[in-house]
Design a protein around this motif. Structure first.
Motif, short mmCIF file in Angstrom:
data_model
loop_
_atom_site.label_atom_id
_atom_site.label_comp_id
_atom_site.label_asym_id
_atom_site.label_seq_id
_atom_site.Cartn_x
_atom_site.Cartn_y
_atom_site.Cartn_z
N GLU A 201 -6.51 -2.05 18.95
CA GLU A 201 -7.76 -2.24 18.23
C GLU A 201 -7.50 -2.57 16.75
N THR A 202 -6.54 -1.89 16.15
CA THR A 202 -6.22 -2.17 14.75
C THR A 202 -5.60 -3.55 14.60
N LEU A 203 -4.75 -3.94 15.53
CA LEU A 203 -4.16 -5.28 15.48
C LEU A 203 -5.23 -6.36 15.62
N GLU A 204 -6.22 -6.13 16.47
CA GLU A 204 -7.33 -7.08 16.62
C GLU A 204 -8.15 -7.13 15.33
N TRP A 205 -8.40 -5.97 14.74
CA TRP A 205 -9.16 -5.91 13.48
C TRP A 205 -8.41 -6.68 12.39
N LEU A 206 -7.11 -6.48 12.29
CA LEU A 206 -6.30 -7.18 11.29
C LEU A 206 -6.32 -8.69 11.49
N GLU A 207 -6.26 -9.11 12.74
CA GLU A 207 -6.32 -10.55 13.02
C GLU A 207 -7.65 -11.12 12.52
N TRP A 208 -8.74 -10.39 12.80
CA TRP A 208 -10.05 -10.82 12.32
C TRP A 208 -10.09 -10.82 10.79
N LEU B 225 -11.41 -14.63 1.44
CA LEU B 225 -11.21 -13.50 0.53
C LEU B 225 -12.53 -12.86 0.10
N GLU B 226 -13.54 -13.67 -0.22
CA GLU B 226 -14.81 -13.08 -0.66
C GLU B 226 -15.46 -12.23 0.43
N LYS B 227 -15.24 -12.58 1.69
CA LYS B 227 -15.76 -11.74 2.78
C LYS B 227 -14.89 -10.52 2.98
N GLN B 228 -13.58 -10.65 2.76
CA GLN B 228 -12.69 -9.49 2.85
C GLN B 228 -13.11 -8.42 1.84
N LEU B 229 -13.48 -8.86 0.64
CA LEU B 229 -13.88 -7.93 -0.41
C LEU B 229 -15.16 -7.17 -0.06
N ALA B 230 -15.97 -7.74 0.84
CA ALA B 230 -17.21 -7.10 1.24
C ALA B 230 -17.02 -6.09 2.38
N VAL B 231 -15.85 -6.08 3.00
CA VAL B 231 -15.57 -5.15 4.10
C VAL B 231 -15.44 -3.76 3.51
N ASN B 232 -16.22 -2.81 4.04
CA ASN B 232 -16.22 -1.47 3.47
C ASN B 232 -15.62 -0.41 4.40
N SER B 233 -15.01 -0.84 5.48
CA SER B 233 -14.40 0.11 6.40
C SER B 233 -13.13 -0.51 6.97
N ILE B 234 -12.05 0.27 6.94
CA ILE B 234 -10.80 -0.21 7.52
C ILE B 234 -10.31 0.83 8.53
N PRO B 235 -9.51 0.41 9.50
CA PRO B 235 -8.96 1.37 10.46
C PRO B 235 -8.12 2.44 9.76
N ALA B 236 -8.21 3.65 10.26
CA ALA B 236 -7.49 4.78 9.66
C ALA B 236 -5.99 4.56 9.63
N GLU B 237 -5.46 3.83 10.59
CA GLU B 237 -4.02 3.59 10.65
C GLU B 237 -3.52 2.82 9.43
N LEU B 238 -4.42 2.14 8.73
CA LEU B 238 -4.01 1.33 7.59
C LEU B 238 -4.11 2.06 6.26
N TYR B 239 -4.65 3.29 6.28
CA TYR B 239 -4.68 4.09 5.05
C TYR B 239 -3.28 4.58 4.75
N THR B 240 -2.87 4.43 3.50
CA THR B 240 -1.57 4.94 3.10
C THR B 240 -1.77 5.89 1.93
N ASP B 241 -0.95 6.91 1.88
CA ASP B 241 -1.00 7.87 0.78
C ASP B 241 0.05 7.48 -0.23
N ASP B 242 -0.39 6.89 -1.34
CA ASP B 242 0.57 6.46 -2.36
C ASP B 242 0.83 7.53 -3.41
N GLY B 243 0.22 8.72 -3.20
CA GLY B 243 0.45 9.81 -4.13
C GLY B 243 -0.28 9.67 -5.44
N ALA B 244 -1.16 8.70 -5.56
CA ALA B 244 -1.87 8.47 -6.81
C ALA B 244 -3.28 9.04 -6.73
N GLY B 245 -3.37 10.33 -6.48
CA GLY B 245 -4.68 10.98 -6.40
C GLY B 245 -5.32 11.08 -7.76
#
Length: 81
Positions: free
Chosen positions: A37-44, A50-70
């Motif tokens: 499902e995440t791979l299909e979402w990424l393909e889409w 880019l302007e439509k990518q910026l409007a996307v307000n939800s991403i799959p949880a698998e793509l969240y990364t913790d960069d330690g910059a809280g």
């Protein structure tokens, strides 16, 4: 390891790297670590402008990364009573 814009990335030179990894916002992910499902979402996501990518307000949880910059709330920071 490669340091780019203050973030470390693991770099390996492989001829098949494009077939084994996908990119999301400058980060590479192993396809084998992501659900279908995440791979299909990424393909889409990567296929829309880019302007439509910026409007996307939800991403799959698998793509969240913790960069330690809280962030720290200034009011909370000084409340040690």
């Amino acid at each position: 390891m490669v340091l780019i814009d203050g973030k470390y990335f693991l770099y390996s030179h492989m001829e098949d790297a494009e077939n084994e990894t996908v990119e999301f916002e400058g980060q590479l992910f192993n396809k084998s670590d992501l659900s279908e499902e995440t791979l299909e979402w990424l393909e889409w996501y990567n296929s829309i402008p880019l302007e439509k990518q910026l409007a996307v307000n939800s991403i799959p949880a698998e793509l969240y990364t913790d960069d330690g910059a809280g962030t720290v709330d200034a009011d909370q920071e000084n409340n040690f009573d």
